[in-house]
Design a protein around this motif. Structure first.
Motif, PDB file in Angstrom:
ATOM      1  N   ILE A 159       4.134  13.872  12.389  1.00 34.85           N
ATOM      2  CA  ILE A 159       4.123  13.573  10.967  1.00 34.85           C
ATOM      3  C   ILE A 159       2.761  13.002  10.576  1.00 34.85           C
ATOM      4  N   GLY A 160       2.178  13.547   9.536  1.00 33.11           N
ATOM      5  CA  GLY A 160       0.902  13.040   9.051  1.00 33.11           C
ATOM      6  C   GLY A 160       0.031  14.144   8.488  1.00 33.11           C
ATOM      7  N   ASN A 161      -0.636  13.848   7.381  1.00 32.42           N
ATOM      8  CA  ASN A 161      -1.566  14.796   6.767  1.00 32.42           C
ATOM      9  C   ASN A 161      -2.645  13.998   6.037  1.00 32.42           C
ATOM     10  N   ALA A 162      -3.480  14.687   5.315  1.00 24.91           N
ATOM     11  CA  ALA A 162      -4.594  14.014   4.640  1.00 24.91           C
ATOM     12  C   ALA A 162      -4.112  12.978   3.627  1.00 24.91           C
ATOM     13  N   GLU A 163      -3.009  13.268   2.950  1.00 29.70           N
ATOM     14  CA  GLU A 163      -2.504  12.344   1.936  1.00 29.70           C
ATOM     15  C   GLU A 163      -1.908  11.090   2.565  1.00 29.70           C
ATOM     16  N   THR A 164      -1.085  11.266   3.603  1.00 29.26           N
ATOM     17  CA  THR A 164      -0.506  10.083   4.251  1.00 29.26           C
ATOM     18  C   THR A 164      -1.572   9.280   4.976  1.00 29.26           C
ATOM     19  N   ALA A 165      -2.652   9.947   5.416  1.00 28.39           N
ATOM     20  CA  ALA A 165      -3.747   9.241   6.083  1.00 28.39           C
ATOM     21  C   ALA A 165      -4.412   8.237   5.145  1.00 28.39           C
ATOM     22  N   LYS A 166      -4.538   8.599   3.864  1.00 30.13           N
ATOM     23  CA  LYS A 166      -5.131   7.684   2.893  1.00 30.13           C
ATOM     24  C   LYS A 166      -4.289   6.418   2.768  1.00 30.13           C
ATOM     25  N   VAL A 167      -2.977   6.607   2.780  1.00 34.55           N
ATOM     26  CA  VAL A 167      -2.072   5.469   2.648  1.00 34.55           C
ATOM     27  C   VAL A 167      -2.109   4.613   3.909  1.00 34.55           C
ATOM     28  N   LYS A 168      -2.085   5.273   5.060  1.00 34.83           N
ATOM     29  CA  LYS A 168      -2.145   4.531   6.319  1.00 34.83           C
ATOM     30  C   LYS A 168      -3.425   3.715   6.403  1.00 34.83           C
ATOM     31  N   LYS A 169      -4.533   4.298   5.986  1.00 32.93           N
ATOM     32  CA  LYS A 169      -5.807   3.578   6.017  1.00 32.93           C
ATOM     33  C   LYS A 169      -5.742   2.324   5.152  1.00 32.93           C
ATOM     34  N   ALA A 170      -5.210   2.446   3.957  1.00 34.59           N
ATOM     35  CA  ALA A 170      -5.106   1.294   3.060  1.00 34.59           C
ATOM     36  C   ALA A 170      -4.224   0.208   3.661  1.00 34.59           C
ATOM     37  N   ALA A 171      -3.133   0.617   4.310  1.00 34.27           N
ATOM     38  CA  ALA A 171      -2.231  -0.358   4.926  1.00 34.27           C
ATOM     39  C   ALA A 171      -2.902  -1.062   6.101  1.00 34.27           C
ATOM     40  N   LEU A 172      -3.617  -0.309   6.927  1.00 28.13           N
ATOM     41  CA  LEU A 172      -4.289  -0.909   8.077  1.00 28.13           C
ATOM     42  C   LEU A 172      -5.409  -1.848   7.653  1.00 28.13           C
ATOM     43  N   GLU A 173      -6.060  -1.536   6.546  1.00 31.06           N
ATOM     44  CA  GLU A 173      -7.108  -2.418   6.038  1.00 31.06           C
ATOM     45  C   GLU A 173      -6.547  -3.795   5.667  1.00 31.06           C
ATOM     46  N   ALA A 174      -5.277  -3.838   5.312  1.00 28.63           N
ATOM     47  CA  ALA A 174      -4.641  -5.110   4.983  1.00 28.63           C
ATOM     48  C   ALA A 174      -4.419  -5.966   6.228  1.00 28.63           C
ATOM     49  N   ALA A 181       0.823  -1.220   0.000  1.00 31.37           N
ATOM     50  CA  ALA A 181       0.000   0.000   0.000  1.00 31.37           C
ATOM     51  C   ALA A 181       0.853   1.264   0.000  1.00 31.37           C
ATOM     52  N   TYR A 182       2.107   1.149   0.415  1.00 34.02           N
ATOM     53  CA  TYR A 182       2.991   2.325   0.473  1.00 34.02           C
ATOM     54  C   TYR A 182       3.726   2.582  -0.843  1.00 34.02           C
ATOM     55  N   THR A 183       3.632   1.656  -1.778  1.00 31.78           N
ATOM     56  CA  THR A 183       4.386   1.760  -3.024  1.00 31.78           C
ATOM     57  C   THR A 183       3.925   2.943  -3.871  1.00 31.78           C
ATOM     58  N   ILE A 184       4.885   3.698  -4.379  1.00 36.51           N
ATOM     59  CA  ILE A 184       4.623   4.781  -5.333  1.00 36.51           C
ATOM     60  C   ILE A 184       5.536   4.554  -6.529  1.00 36.51           C
ATOM     61  N   ASP A 185       4.938   4.253  -7.672  1.00 41.23           N
ATOM     62  CA  ASP A 185       5.719   3.945  -8.872  1.00 41.23           C
ATOM     63  C   ASP A 185       6.709   2.822  -8.562  1.00 41.23           C
ATOM     64  N   GLU A 186       8.006   3.118  -8.654  1.00 41.12           N
ATOM     65  CA  GLU A 186       9.023   2.100  -8.393  1.00 41.12           C
ATOM     66  C   GLU A 186       9.511   2.127  -6.946  1.00 41.12           C
ATOM     67  N   ALA A 187       9.079   3.131  -6.195  1.00 41.22           N
ATOM     68  CA  ALA A 187       9.528   3.265  -4.810  1.00 41.22           C
ATOM     69  C   ALA A 187       8.660   2.421  -3.893  1.00 41.22           C
ATOM     70  N   LYS A 188       9.285   1.493  -3.179  1.00 39.16           N
ATOM     71  CA  LYS A 188       8.520   0.658  -2.263  1.00 39.16           C
ATOM     72  C   LYS A 188       9.344   0.368  -1.015  1.00 39.16           C
TER      73      LYS A 188
END
Length: 254
Positions: free
Chosen positions: A200-215, A81-88
């Protein structure tokens, strides 16, 4: 009030169990990946003694191998869920032989403490220098600018979290000795009402954290705006994560 800056280009996060990386540092991981930093998560156990939230998975409890395999799969999905393009996120488990989740019990004083009977490969039964060796190997490979783990109390007090702090501190001292005092910054996760240096944390990182926690659905109850690991206590996804710069000296009170 936060005064420090936090902008490492190579970050090592040392966590005790699958899901800890996203519960306690999901914003941090998302922030650093988005900034193009190199992020490595070292997980010390496979969470074999976890207590599941989903009724359909209750049969996993008490079956260490099956629970560990299931939570490992959840962890792999969360890291994706944290992957962006080639960065993981880079990841590995510690131990030439796999360390086991130690579990915990609540003492007569109402505090988390270690179980009375432990398997010899339970994390808290393994000598701290042995675990430190595993962390040091990753540090020598990654050469991180920052190492992040729990505070000396182990956050809410889990014995494995305390051991992660002790072993990380020891590994950092060894790393510094080998390099004549040069060591990465050591950051610990600040609990509520504790002093912190960065948030550390904002609306954008919250979306990523939510997706990771759902896993990690076997361990975490997820809702549209909040998540919960303790019944009746919900936390917002957009709640910032707080870190405090720490010392690697074993006698320092933190």
């Amino acid at each position: 009030m936060a005064k420090q800056s936090f902008n490492p280009r190579r970050v090592l996060l040392v966590h005790a169990h699958p899901d800890d990386e996203s519960l306690f540092t999901g914003h941090v991981i998302a922030d650093r990946i988005a900034a193009g930093a190199e992020v490595y998560v070292l997980t010390l156990t496979r969470g074999e003694r976890g207590k599941v939230k989903l009724a359909d998975l209750k049969s996993l409890e008490g079956r260490a191998a099956e629970m560990g395999a299931f939570r490992t799969a959840e962890l792999m999905n969360a890291l994706d869920a944290y992957t962006i393009d080639e960065a993981k996120v880079q990841h590995s488990f510690a131990g030439t032989r796999a360390y086991l989740d130690s579990g915990m019990r609540i003492s007569s004083f109402g505090r988390p403490t270690r179980k009375r009977l432990l398997d010899e490969m339970s994390l808290v039964a393994v000598a701290t220098p042995v675990i430190a060796d595993d962390i040091l190997k990753v540090m020598n490979q990654l050469r991180p600018d920052a190492v992040i783990t729990y505070n000396r109390k182990g956050g809410f007090g889990h014995p494995d979290h305390k051991r992660a702090n002790e072993a990380s501190s020891m590994a950092l001292r060894r790393f510094a000795k080998e390099r004549r005092g040069r060591a990465p910054q050591f950051w610990v996760i600040a609990e509520s009402r504790e002093r912190f240096d960065v948030a550390i944390g904002n609306a954008e990182t919250a979306k990523v954290k939510k997706a990771a926690l759902e896993a990690h659905a076997s361990q975490i109850a997820v809702f549209p705006e909040t998540y919960s690991i303790v019944s009746g206590k919900e936390v917002r996804y957009d709640r910032p994560e707080r870190l405090r710069k720490s010392s690697i000296k074993p006698w320092t009170v933190l």
